[in-house]
Design an enzyme around this catalytic site. Structure first.
Site, PDB file in Angstrom:
ATOM      1  N   LYS A   2      -1.312  -5.331   3.412  1.00  0.00           N
ATOM      2  CA  LYS A   2      -0.687  -5.820   4.652  1.00  0.00           C
ATOM      3  C   LYS A   2      -0.322  -7.368   4.220  1.00  0.00           C
ATOM      4  O   LYS A   2       0.519  -7.543   5.089  1.00  0.00           O
ATOM      5  CB  LYS A   2      -1.495  -5.646   6.003  1.00  0.00           C
ATOM      6  CG  LYS A   2      -1.447  -4.099   6.273  1.00  0.00           C
ATOM      7  CD  LYS A   2      -0.106  -3.336   6.507  1.00  0.00           C
ATOM      8  CE  LYS A   2      -0.325  -1.762   6.766  1.00  0.00           C
ATOM      9  NZ  LYS A   2       0.885  -1.047   7.101  1.00  0.00           N
ATOM     10  N   ASN A  33     -10.337  -8.277   7.692  1.00  0.00           N
ATOM     11  CA  ASN A  33     -10.992  -7.469   8.707  1.00  0.00           C
ATOM     12  C   ASN A  33     -12.206  -6.601   7.888  1.00  0.00           C
ATOM     13  O   ASN A  33     -12.012  -6.316   6.645  1.00  0.00           O
ATOM     14  CB  ASN A  33     -10.184  -6.280   9.173  1.00  0.00           C
ATOM     15  CG  ASN A  33     -10.724  -5.866  10.726  1.00  0.00           C
ATOM     16  OD1 ASN A  33     -11.953  -6.467  11.162  1.00  0.00           O
ATOM     17  ND2 ASN A  33     -10.285  -4.787  11.228  1.00  0.00           N
ATOM     18  N   TYR A  70      -7.058  -2.378   2.812  1.00  0.00           N
ATOM     19  CA  TYR A  70      -5.872  -2.598   3.864  1.00  0.00           C
ATOM     20  C   TYR A  70      -5.217  -3.913   3.930  1.00  0.00           C
ATOM     21  O   TYR A  70      -4.135  -4.120   3.947  1.00  0.00           O
ATOM     22  CB  TYR A  70      -6.375  -1.702   5.055  1.00  0.00           C
ATOM     23  CG  TYR A  70      -5.318  -1.646   6.399  1.00  0.00           C
ATOM     24  CD1 TYR A  70      -4.441  -0.494   6.382  1.00  0.00           C
ATOM     25  CD2 TYR A  70      -5.525  -2.497   7.305  1.00  0.00           C
ATOM     26  CE1 TYR A  70      -3.629  -0.398   7.456  1.00  0.00           C
ATOM     27  CE2 TYR A  70      -4.456  -2.424   8.493  1.00  0.00           C
ATOM     28  CZ  TYR A  70      -3.715  -1.276   8.523  1.00  0.00           C
ATOM     29  OH  TYR A  70      -2.754  -1.030   9.496  1.00  0.00           O
ATOM     30  N   ARG A 115       4.974  10.854  13.329  1.00  0.00           N
ATOM     31  CA  ARG A 115       4.089  10.729  14.443  1.00  0.00           C
ATOM     32  C   ARG A 115       3.634   9.191  14.791  1.00  0.00           C
ATOM     33  O   ARG A 115       4.487   8.290  14.096  1.00  0.00           O
ATOM     34  CB  ARG A 115       2.764  11.435  14.528  1.00  0.00           C
ATOM     35  CG  ARG A 115       2.051  10.789  13.439  1.00  0.00           C
ATOM     36  CD  ARG A 115       0.619  11.486  13.282  1.00  0.00           C
ATOM     37  NE  ARG A 115      -0.320  10.717  12.613  1.00  0.00           N
ATOM     38  CZ  ARG A 115      -1.653  10.943  12.076  1.00  0.00           C
ATOM     39  NH1 ARG A 115      -2.041  12.170  12.162  1.00  0.00           N
ATOM     40  NH2 ARG A 115      -2.489  10.214  11.607  1.00  0.00           N
ATOM     41  N   ASP A 156       6.599  12.482  -0.060  1.00  0.00           N
ATOM     42  CA  ASP A 156       5.360  11.461  -0.297  1.00  0.00           C
ATOM     43  C   ASP A 156       6.024  10.222  -0.875  1.00  0.00           C
ATOM     44  O   ASP A 156       6.317  10.230  -1.965  1.00  0.00           O
ATOM     45  CB  ASP A 156       4.241  12.173  -1.355  1.00  0.00           C
ATOM     46  CG  ASP A 156       2.997  10.976  -1.372  1.00  0.00           C
ATOM     47  OD1 ASP A 156       3.126  10.114  -1.054  1.00  0.00           O
ATOM     48  OD2 ASP A 156       2.180  11.559  -1.973  1.00  0.00           O
ATOM     49  N   ALA A 158     -18.100  -2.901  -1.340  1.00  0.00           N
ATOM     50  CA  ALA A 158     -19.245  -2.419  -2.326  1.00  0.00           C
ATOM     51  C   ALA A 158     -19.425  -1.008  -2.303  1.00  0.00           C
ATOM     52  O   ALA A 158     -19.560  -0.076  -3.342  1.00  0.00           O
ATOM     53  CB  ALA A 158     -20.721  -3.186  -1.803  1.00  0.00           C
ATOM     54  N   GLY A 216       1.723   4.296   6.661  1.00  0.00           N
ATOM     55  CA  GLY A 216       0.664   3.375   6.157  1.00  0.00           C
ATOM     56  C   GLY A 216      -0.647   4.208   6.212  1.00  0.00           C
ATOM     57  O   GLY A 216      -0.582   5.231   7.443  1.00  0.00           O
TER      58      GLY A 216
HETATM   59  N1  LIG Z   1      -2.040   1.955  15.193  1.00  0.00           N
HETATM   60  C1  LIG Z   1      -2.124   0.520  15.141  1.00  0.00           C
HETATM   61  O1  LIG Z   1      -3.001  -0.123  15.822  1.00  0.00           O
HETATM   62  C2  LIG Z   1      -1.653  -0.367  13.919  1.00  0.00           C
HETATM   63  C3  LIG Z   1      -2.029  -1.783  14.021  1.00  0.00           C
HETATM   64  C4  LIG Z   1      -1.499  -2.465  13.080  1.00  0.00           C
HETATM   65  C5  LIG Z   1      -0.586  -1.771  11.803  1.00  0.00           C
HETATM   66  N2  LIG Z   1      -0.412  -0.420  11.952  1.00  0.00           N
HETATM   67  C6  LIG Z   1       0.481   0.088  11.024  1.00  0.00           C
HETATM   68  O2  LIG Z   1       1.541   0.825  11.722  1.00  0.00           O
HETATM   69  C7  LIG Z   1       1.937   1.827  10.846  1.00  0.00           C
HETATM   70  C8  LIG Z   1       2.013   3.211  11.477  1.00  0.00           C
HETATM   71  O3  LIG Z   1       0.739   3.466  11.979  1.00  0.00           O
HETATM   72  P1  LIG Z   1       0.287   4.581  13.173  1.00  0.00           P
HETATM   73  O4  LIG Z   1      -0.810   4.146  13.767  1.00  0.00           O
HETATM   74  O5  LIG Z   1       1.499   5.192  13.670  1.00  0.00           O
HETATM   75  O6  LIG Z   1      -0.567   5.674  11.913  1.00  0.00           O
HETATM   76  P2  LIG Z   1      -0.324   7.278  11.834  1.00  0.00           P
HETATM   77  O7  LIG Z   1      -1.465   7.533  10.830  1.00  0.00           O
HETATM   78  O8  LIG Z   1      -0.297   7.828  13.179  1.00  0.00           O
HETATM   79  O9  LIG Z   1       0.932   7.257  11.405  1.00  0.00           O
HETATM   80  C9  LIG Z   1       1.451   7.321   9.979  1.00  0.00           C
HETATM   81  C10 LIG Z   1       2.339   8.266   9.505  1.00  0.00           C
HETATM   82  O10 LIG Z   1       2.547   7.712   8.177  1.00  0.00           O
HETATM   83  C11 LIG Z   1       2.707   8.864   7.399  1.00  0.00           C
HETATM   84  N3  LIG Z   1       2.213   8.689   5.981  1.00  0.00           N
HETATM   85  C12 LIG Z   1       0.988   8.386   5.388  1.00  0.00           C
HETATM   86  N4  LIG Z   1       1.117   8.269   3.999  1.00  0.00           N
HETATM   87  C13 LIG Z   1       2.427   8.670   3.764  1.00  0.00           C
HETATM   88  C14 LIG Z   1       3.124   8.947   2.522  1.00  0.00           C
HETATM   89  N5  LIG Z   1       2.350   8.770   1.560  1.00  0.00           N
HETATM   90  N6  LIG Z   1       4.433   9.223   2.371  1.00  0.00           N
HETATM   91  C15 LIG Z   1       5.049   9.523   3.619  1.00  0.00           C
HETATM   92  N7  LIG Z   1       4.393   9.460   4.939  1.00  0.00           N
HETATM   93  C16 LIG Z   1       3.317   8.954   4.972  1.00  0.00           C
HETATM   94  C17 LIG Z   1       1.560   9.893   8.125  1.00  0.00           C
HETATM   95  O11 LIG Z   1       1.881  11.369   7.644  1.00  0.00           O
HETATM   96  C18 LIG Z   1       2.102   9.491   9.393  1.00  0.00           C
HETATM   97  O12 LIG Z   1       2.823  10.383  10.132  1.00  0.00           O
HETATM   98  C19 LIG Z   1       0.972   1.853   9.598  1.00  0.00           C
HETATM   99  O13 LIG Z   1       1.673   1.258   8.448  1.00  0.00           O
HETATM  100  C20 LIG Z   1      -0.105   1.200   9.818  1.00  0.00           C
HETATM  101  O14 LIG Z   1      -0.602   0.613   8.912  1.00  0.00           O
HETATM  102  C21 LIG Z   1      -0.852   0.378  13.080  1.00  0.00           C
END
Ligand SMILES: NC(=O)c1ccc[n+]([C@@H]2O[C@H](COP(=O)([O-])OP(=O)(O)OC[C@H]3O[C@@H](n4cnc5c(N)ncnc54)[C@H](O)[C@@H]3O)[C@@H](O)[C@H]2O)c1
Length: 470
Positions: A380, A370, A376, A242, A286, A321, A313
């Protein structure tokens, strides 16, 4: 996710109300669509003293089929353009009263060696900026400061950053401004990057500084078709069920790649459905499980892989804390350590082929830090360290490694943020809006492109030039 404010102020009634109340009006960004021309309109070319990149620019302009006009600073452009059979004319500031005549401004600053030679930049942007249309593009080209021969040249080239970032903040109207430093000898490797920054694919990328280096085997780029650049390539995308991951899978597949999507077993249905639509392969693992690297390597072994995108992620936000050990550990493990273990397994066994691409998803939290995100932001920032430290080691194999650092992107992850913080995240950038998953996906597709062989060790923010961490 829906940005109702942006939709409202772009409706006829909302636009009138916003105008009368003096409210900000974010532009509806022009994004890439397969049924619309990617490049069109008129671009203005400017140059400083002794520009080194005009030949490469002439090749680009020929290749994308746009029309150019030379600003007086780029007098050399006219004979060069004539030699290449390009249609060209001279840019006349007197005729430039109306907005929207130009679609892009390109300035070759590569020959500038001293701060006293920066003036043509002022002349060019002073004359042309008001003629640049909505969602126009600004690209400044220079030489990497750290590779300059003298302190004065380094100083003048470094100064380009301040100019470009300010242009991004001044231009508004969905216009992006980016700086591309081209290493001496890398002139033939700039087309994929310039195409990206000129295209609607880079709608939410602004205020960035990218370096293009000399790649090993400089002239041996594999043959590819610009419309299907990833045809015949295999790409692994983690977290593909997703959000941003599903969009990455879809954009890579649209460029011809066979995508192997990985996600956790509980997301299996969504993953299967996404991969089915793309004729891809679904792997329910996973990525943080101890056996995952070996399982992924085994699943890819026979045919290998060309592109690895570390997107999966999670967040587990709490001030430090109040943060449990488990919340700290799981975020570091999934967002950072799992990537290291998977890459080690794929590289050691040669499953990631020579000439391959690794792209990791970082975050502007990893750059700026942040509140409530120590875990996080640590993970990152670690991703950034991984990219910078591994790039030189992978160079001999022709493998590039880069990261994108998204700002506020409209996904389920950001929909969970409390309203006032979410609104602040959305608006505090030069575009006054959040990005879409496809903006991150398109940026990754550029970094995964066969023509991006000279781009490695870079962190590219996809944040609409967010004020956070700028
Ligand atoms: N949405 C934002 O504004 C934003 C900003 C900065 C960075 N990010 C980074 O972008 C990436 C995607 O974010 P998103 O917003 O689409 O998040 P999301 O939560 O919609 O999707 C993350 C996907 O990763 C999968 N996932 C989580 N843990 C997993 C694991 N252990 N093994 C396999 N799959 C796993 C989840 O099931 C999910 O499908 C992430 O790394 C997030 O940190 C997002």
């Amino acid at each position: 996710m829906n940005d109702s404010y942006l939709n409202f102020v772009n409706s006829p009634f909302g636009a009138r109300l916003a105008r009368s109340l003096g409210l900000p009006k974010p532009e509806v960004l022009r994004r890439y669509r397969a049924d619309q021309p990617e490049f069109d309109g008129l671009i203005a070319i400017g140059a400083g003293r002794e520009p080194h990149l005009l030949d490469a620019l002439a090749n680009l302009v020929t290749s994308i089929g746009v029309t150019s006009v030379a600003h007086e600073s780029a007098g050399l452009w006219v004979p060069l353009a004539n030699r290449h059979g390009l249609m060209t004319g001279r840019f006349e500031p007197a005729e430039s009263g109306s907005h929207g005549k130009l679609t892009a401004l390109l300035f070759d600053a590569s020959g500038i060696e001293d701060s006293s030679q920066l003036e043509p930049l002022h002349g060019f942007f002073h004359d042309t900026l008001r003629s640049l249309g909505k969602c126009g593009r600004i690209i400044v080209l220079g030489r990497p400061p750290e590779a300059c021969a003298t302190p004065r040249q380094w100083t003048a080239q470094r100064a380009l950053e301040g100019l470009t970032r300010s242009l991004g903040k001044e231009a508004r109207r969905g216009i992006t401004a980016n700086l591309v430093y081209v290493e001496q000898g890398a002139e033939n490797g700039i087309e994929a990057t310039l195409r990206f920054f000129l295209s609607p694919r880079s709608a939410y990328v602004s205020g960035q500084v990218v370096r293009i280096g000399v790649r090993d085997g400089a002239d041996a780029l594999p043959a590819f078709d610009w419309n299907q650049a990833l045809a015949g390539r295999r790409a692994v995308v983690t977290g593909a069920a997703r959000g941003i991951g599903a969009s990455i899978a879809s954009v890579l597949a649209a460029q011809g790649a066979h995508v192997i999507g990985i996600d956790i077993p509980s997301a299996r249905d969504a993953l299967d459905s996404t991969m089915r639509q793309l004729n891809g392969t679904a792997l329910a693992f996973d990525i943080a499980a101890p056996e995952a690297p070996a399982q992924i390597a085994a699943a890819l072994d026979e045919q290998g892989v060309d592109i690895v995108v570390h997107n999966a992620g999670i967040t587990k936000d709490k001030t430090i804390a109040k943060m449990t050990d488990a919340a700290w550990q799981s975020v570091i493990d999934i967002n950072l350590s799992a990537q290291e273990r998977i890459d080690d397994a794929l590289l050691a066994a040669g499953i990631l082929r020579d000439g391959g691409r690794i792209v990791a998803v970082s975050s502007i939290s990893g750059i700026a830090g942040n509140l409530g995100q120590t875990n996080y932001a640590t993970s990152k920032a670690g991703v950034i360290g991984r990219v910078q430290s591994m790039a030189p080691h992978l160079r001999a194999r022709g493998i590039t490694i880069n990261a994108v650092a998204p700002g506020f992107i409209e996904t389920q992850m950001t929909a969970k943020i409390p309203l006032t913080i979410r609104e602040a995240g959305r608006r505090m950038n030069s575009m006054s809006q959040g990005g879409q998953p496809v903006d991150v996906a398109q940026t990754i597709a550029w970094l995964a492109h066969p023509g991006s062989a000279g781009v490695s060790g870079q962190i590219v923010r996809v944040c609409g030039q967010s004020l956070i961490g700028a």
